[in-house]
Design an enzyme around this catalytic site. Structure first.
Site, mmCIF file in Angstrom:
data_model
loop_
_atom_site.group_PDB
_atom_site.id
_atom_site.type_symbol
_atom_site.label_atom_id
_atom_site.label_comp_id
_atom_site.label_asym_id
_atom_site.label_seq_id
_atom_site.Cartn_x
_atom_site.Cartn_y
_atom_site.Cartn_z
ATOM 1 C CG HIS A 5 -4.249 0.599 4.338
ATOM 2 N ND1 HIS A 5 -3.647 -0.251 3.434
ATOM 3 C CD2 HIS A 5 -5.265 1.214 3.664
ATOM 4 C CE1 HIS A 5 -4.271 -0.178 2.274
ATOM 5 N NE2 HIS A 5 -5.260 0.716 2.381
ATOM 6 C CB CYS A 37 -0.956 -0.017 1.179
ATOM 7 S SG CYS A 37 -0.147 -0.057 2.799
#
Length: 485
Positions: free
Chosen positions: A420, A50
């Site tokens: 994230h 990510c």
């Protein structure tokens, strides 16, 4: 029974013909659907990638960076001696960014960026797709690798052929016939820096004699700003972080050559004296502001026990950013400065006092007006404006030279050990007007893409901010004249 089967066969054939006709007429449905909605492709998460996906989405929203890559890679198309299997970071990055900005046709809603990791391994960067990494660190890996790629290219031609460089009408084939070997193409874009390249100035002044040491210049690809301690009841803004970055600091016990010289002039018989040590004031400024500005907000802090902690407080930022007051200006001589201040006392530059830059909160606004704008804090009507900067509404910054527009925001959710990365970015401009700037924002988390509002973007806890400089018409004309020269 035979007639029923025959009828079903006819119906099936007609349906197949209709489906084929629809595919020929309208093409892949997913591509048309994504283009109609104004969305962009997502990126496949290869494990814990990510950090890479969010950075690529942010870079793809910077048209100046894509344009520079196109010019940077132009010589690869004409160089016939490069082996086909040789991989270049610039070409791989350009292909990905063009696809993510909808400049290259693709039938996939989700792209695979594993090719970027493979090329970086060829550049001796071992980045695992299964380990959590930092998006800001990868940004520096990409910029430094692009600089290495540029530095490996030939920039000096044969001495016998220097005079031929003044004759652009001569083709490459004609030049090669006059040399002992093939002449490597000489192009200006190999020597040009990428649009994130800027320079910092470090200025030191003696407190005793006010002597200024020579200004030092250091390069930067991004501004890494620490978040100062919060004050109760006072929102933290991007201006506070920028001013904290350039705020002056005292450096004690520094040898001052000028103080030593003055002391030596007052001593007779040429007696030797010790070097005079005084306190200097050191201040950073921005000597050269880049076309694309990447701002990194440092959210790492340390507890009293030495454990890493993440700072979650919100730092207010705007769609537009004014950087004029943080720009370094060549100092003017005292006598000339005093005359200039007396002559133009009523025309003092906003944000300055007697030619010395002060922090934005200390800049005195015009009488009878309330300061409406500050980087990171402004009126709600400005927050809801669509894509244009209402300069007439802000008399204290009516004509900024270094004005930037927000293009993307990278946000990190989680703590220092796991989390994230997601990205807010502008939707690409329409093909009918490719030079325009879209007011539509997108929220992207790996392969998930949806529309977002500007208010949602400005409410996020930013980790990386990508701004691109906005040039006025006069600045565009001067840039064109400079390019012609």
């Amino acid at each position: 029974r035979y007639k029923v089967m025959k009828n079903w066969g006819v119906i099936g054939g007609v349906a197949a013909a209709l489906a084929a006709g629809m595919y020929v007429l309208w093409g892949p449905i997913t591509e048309r659907k994504r283009r109609r909605k104004g969305l962009v492709p997502g990126l496949l998460n290869l494990g814990n990638t990510c950090f890479m996906n969010s950075l690529l989405q942010g870079l793809s929203s910077c048209p100046s960076f894509i344009k520079w890559l196109e010019e940077f890679t132009a010589q690869y198309k004409t160089d016939q001696q490069q082996p086909t299997e040789h991989r270049h970071l610039s070409l791989t990055l350009l292909h990905l960014l063009r696809a993510l900005s909808c400049q290259e046709a693709t039938e996939d809603d989700v792209l695979d960026a594993s090719c970027l990791l493979e090329v970086l391994r060829m550049y001796r960067w071992q980045i695992s797709s299964f380990e959590e990494q930092d998006a800001h660190e990868l940004f520096h890996v990409l910029t430094s690798s692009l600089e290495d790629e540029r530095d490996r290219q030939p920039r000096v031609t044969h001495l016998f052929d220097v005079h031929l460089l003044e004759q652009p009408e001569i083709t490459q084939k004609q030049i090669s016939c006059r040399t002992r070997g093939s002449l490597p193409p000489v192009s200006n874009h190999w020597k040009s820096q990428h649009p994130f390249h800027g320079r910092l100035t470090s200025n030191m002044v003696c407190k005793h004699c006010e002597h200024q040491s020579p200004v030092r210049y250091d390069t930067f690809d991004s501004l890494s700003l620490s978040i100062p301690a919060a004050v109760w009841g006072r929102p933290m803004t991007l201006d506070h972080c920028l001013h904290h970055f350039i705020s002056s600091e005292s450096v004690k016990d520094v040898v001052c050559d000028n103080c030593t010289k003055i002391q030596a002039e007052g001593i007779l018989n040429g007696q030797s004296i010790e070097n005079q040590r005084t306190t200097f004031v050191k201040q950073l400024k921005l000597g050269k502001l880049p076309q694309c500005l990447c701002i990194h907000l440092q959210r790492l802090s340390w507890s009293n026990q030495g454990t890493p902690l993440k700072r979650h407080e919100h730092v207010q930022f705007n769609e537009f950013l004014i950087m004029d007051i943080y720009k370094y200006h060549i100092p003017v001589h005292k006598s000339s400065q005093n005359e200039l201040n007396q002559k133009n006392s009523e025309e003092t530059t906003p944000g300055t006092k007697e030619g010395i830059t002060v922090k934005p909160s200390d800049a005195e606004p015009p009488s009878g007006t309330k300061p409406l704008f500050m980087n990171g804090a402004c009126s709600s009507s400005f927050l809801m404006s669509s894509g244009t900067f209402p300069l007439a509404a802000f008399p204290e910054c009516s004509s900024p030279v270094y004005l930037y527009r927000l293009m993307a925001v990278v946000v990190h959710h989680g703590d220092m050990h796991s989390g994230h990365f997601v990205t807010y970015r502008r939707s690409p401009p329409s093909p009918k007007n490719p030079v325009s700037v879209s007011s539509q924002w997108l929220w992207i988390s790996d392969d998930t893409v949806r529309k977002a509002s500007l208010q949602e973007v400005l409410s996020s806890s930013a980790y990386l901010l990508f701004y691109e400089r906005v040039h006025s018409r006069v600045q565009h004309q001067s840039l064109e004249l400079r390019a012609e020269e």
